[in-house]
Motif scaffolding. Structure first.
Motif, PDB file in Angstrom:
ATOM      1  N   GLY A 158       0.809  -1.221   0.000  1.00 12.87           N
ATOM      2  CA  GLY A 158       0.000   0.000   0.000  1.00 12.87           C
ATOM      3  C   GLY A 158       0.839   1.266   0.000  1.00 12.87           C
ATOM      4  N   PRO A 173       1.478   7.960  16.766  1.00 14.75           N
ATOM      5  CA  PRO A 173       0.408   6.964  16.661  1.00 14.75           C
ATOM      6  C   PRO A 173       0.776   5.887  15.649  1.00 14.75           C
ATOM      7  N   LEU A 175       0.889   3.585  12.436  1.00 18.93           N
ATOM      8  CA  LEU A 175       0.583   3.901  11.042  1.00 18.93           C
ATOM      9  C   LEU A 175      -0.705   3.178  10.649  1.00 18.93           C
ATOM     10  N   PRO A 176      -1.662   3.896  10.046  1.00 19.04           N
ATOM     11  CA  PRO A 176      -2.903   3.217   9.646  1.00 19.04           C
ATOM     12  C   PRO A 176      -2.601   2.035   8.723  1.00 19.04           C
ATOM     13  N   LYS A 177      -3.337   0.975   8.917  1.00 15.50           N
ATOM     14  CA  LYS A 177      -3.113  -0.221   8.089  1.00 15.50           C
ATOM     15  C   LYS A 177      -3.730  -0.007   6.714  1.00 15.50           C
ATOM     16  N   PRO A 178      -2.935  -0.127   5.660  1.00 21.11           N
ATOM     17  CA  PRO A 178      -3.510   0.092   4.332  1.00 21.11           C
ATOM     18  C   PRO A 178      -4.356  -1.103   3.871  1.00 21.11           C
ATOM     19  N   ASN A 179      -5.257  -0.815   2.954  1.00 19.76           N
ATOM     20  CA  ASN A 179      -6.094  -1.871   2.397  1.00 19.76           C
ATOM     21  C   ASN A 179      -5.429  -2.397   1.120  1.00 19.76           C
TER      22      ASN A 179
END
Lengths: 292, 189
Positions: free
Chosen positions: B135, B154, B156-160
């Motif tokens: 991603g 925070p 790292l947002p998990k990518p799709n």
């Protein structure tokens, strides 16, 4: 004044190797009352894929825009490359109905639709337009009087004029004004609007090194103690690559390159450690001694 | 003086043969997003004069690219590696008195070089491979993600990744990437 709120778009290169930019940006924005929301499930902005397939770039960018539309917040980008592709895609798809239909055809496959209800902003425009000079000025508690720096805004926060349309790309003043708010002097130098060269470093090092070397020479000739950037790629070019440029041309620059929020953070009373200044390749030792 | 003279004699101008020209190429180009105004180029040379790359490379000349498109020298354009030297700074776009988006034209030509000649610098294939896998265009190591926590950042947002891969497939990019032949370096002089 109400507190502005954004989805933070970090992109790829900042979490990969430039957390100093992220750390310092989060610190100063929080203190200025800007609320940041983590962007869920985001992907690369698409910029590096434009060379392969334009539709791929537009769709990757549009997927991120759709996420922002769903959350209902504007995007704040720290990277010029991310700002470029997200902002440009947003504007193109809002204007060009035929292209929007085509891209929405691809997005349908992932259950999304671009509606054109969000906005994309770069850090410097969030600071200059939404936070405002007055609020920044009043947050400066330790003015950097006597410090002389120069700015390098980078191309994609200014160009192409058609899609950015904020600052004057030939004579950019936004970052200069933001620097002056810290109490530091922002010096003019030759060819300020020239590109850093980083986008082609993957295929050729000679040209970008010559471009960056020339810029470092011009900044030094103006008498600046540091160069201020607002893009991770420009920063890599002038800071991380500076020792390699020095070796290639047998010249010593020793010019610290700070992310703008690091400079602002110092003026707002944060310690160098809190702003991750120790992570810079070229250590700003003299500069920090003068501030203390 | 003698040195200059001998150089002059060595130089053979590239002769353009009529059969090389594709008269329809400019019309095809002017239908592509970003290259619409190619016909308006009157060869003033502002783009080359102001190009930061052209200052340091003998091979990259935006005005020449615009003229070659108008003439229909498609194969020469797509096979010339100098095409990959544009840094997309958009100075040429902002300075063109005719509103021609030279950087956009270069991007269209690069897309064609990938799709029709299967050519791509290896760096972009690597970035694309990472992107399909994670991603992001860089594979962010586990140590980095742990360091984020230590630094008080925070997660790292998990990518799709599934959706990203789907986009590569439906835009035809995944199959393009499968057949490209990569090259490493582009000479600048």
């Amino acid at each position: 004044m109400s507190n502005p709120k954004y989805l933070l778009f970090l992109g790829c290169v900042i979490p990969y190797r430039l957390s100093s930019y992220e750390i310092s940006a989060r610190k100063v924005l929080a203190k200025l009352g800007v609320e940041l929301v983590e962007m869920p499930e985001y992907n690369c902005c698409g910029y590096p894929m434009d060379v392969i397939n334009h539709d791929l770039m537009l769709t990757l960018a549009a997927r991120n825009l759709c996420i922002a539309e769903k959350v209902g917040l504007p995007i704040l980008a720290l990277c010029n490359g991310c700002f470029c592709s997200l902002n440009e895609t947003n504007k193109i798809l809002k204007e060009d109905k035929k292209l929007r239909e085509k891209i929405n055809g691809y997005l349908k496959e992932v259950g999304m639709e671009f509606k054109g209800t969000t906005e994309v902003k770069h850090l410097i425009y969030v600071l200059s337009e939404d936070v405002g000079y007055e609020r920044i000025k009043s947050a400066v508690t330790k003015p950097l009087t006597g410090i002389h720096v120069a700015q390098h805004s980078g191309c994609h926060v200014l160009r192409p004029r058609k899609y950015v349309g904020r600052d004057d790309p030939e004579n950019p003043t936004t970052l200069k004004e933001l620097i002056r708010l810290t109490g530091a002097e922002c010096l003019d130098y030759m060819d300020e609007a020239e590109c850093c060269g980083n986008p082609i470093i993957g295929v050729n090092e000679d040209v970008p090194f010559q471009m960056a070397k020339e810029k470092l020479e011009h900044v030094r000739a103006a008498g600046a103690q540091a160069l201020i950037t607002v893009c991770p790629f420009c920063h890599i070019m002038f800071d991380i690559n500076q020792p390699r440029i020095e070796r290639a041309f047998n010249e010593k620059f020793n010019l610290p390159v700070l992310h703008y929020p690091q400079l602002l953070g110092l003026a707002m009373g944060f310690s160098p450690e809190e702003l991750a200044l120790n992570e810079l390749r070229v250590k700003p030792t003299e500069l920090l001694n003068q501030i203390r | 003086m003698s040195e200059i003279k001998s150089k002059v004699h060595e130089y053979t101008p590239p002769v353009i043969k009529a059969e090389e020209l594709d008269p329809k190429f400019k019309y095809k180009m002017s239908k592509m997003h970003g290259a619409e105004k190619i016909m308006a180029c009157f060869q003033c040379g502002t783009c080359t004069a102001d190009c930061p790359i052209a200052r340091f490379s003998e091979f990259y000349r935006p005005r020449r690219i615009a003229r070659m498109v108008q003439l229909g020298l498609k194969d020469r354009l797509l096979l010339d590696k100098a095409l990959w030297l544009c840094s997309s700074c958009f100075t040429c776009v902002d300075h063109c008195p005719q509103g021609v988006e030279i950087a956009g034209i270069v991007r269209v030509l690069r897309n064609m070089a990938v799709a029709e000649k299967n050519l791509l610098p290896i760096v972009y294939k690597e970035l694309a491979t990472n992107l399909m896998k994670t991603g992001f265009v860089y594979e962010i190591p586990e140590s980095r993600l742990q360091k984020r926590a230590e630094q008080g950042l925070p997660p790292l947002p998990k990518p799709n990744v599934g959706e990203v891969m789907k986009i590569f497939e439906v835009t035809g990019s995944a199959s393009l990437l499968e057949k490209v032949q990569t090259f490493v370096k582009v000479e600048s002089k």
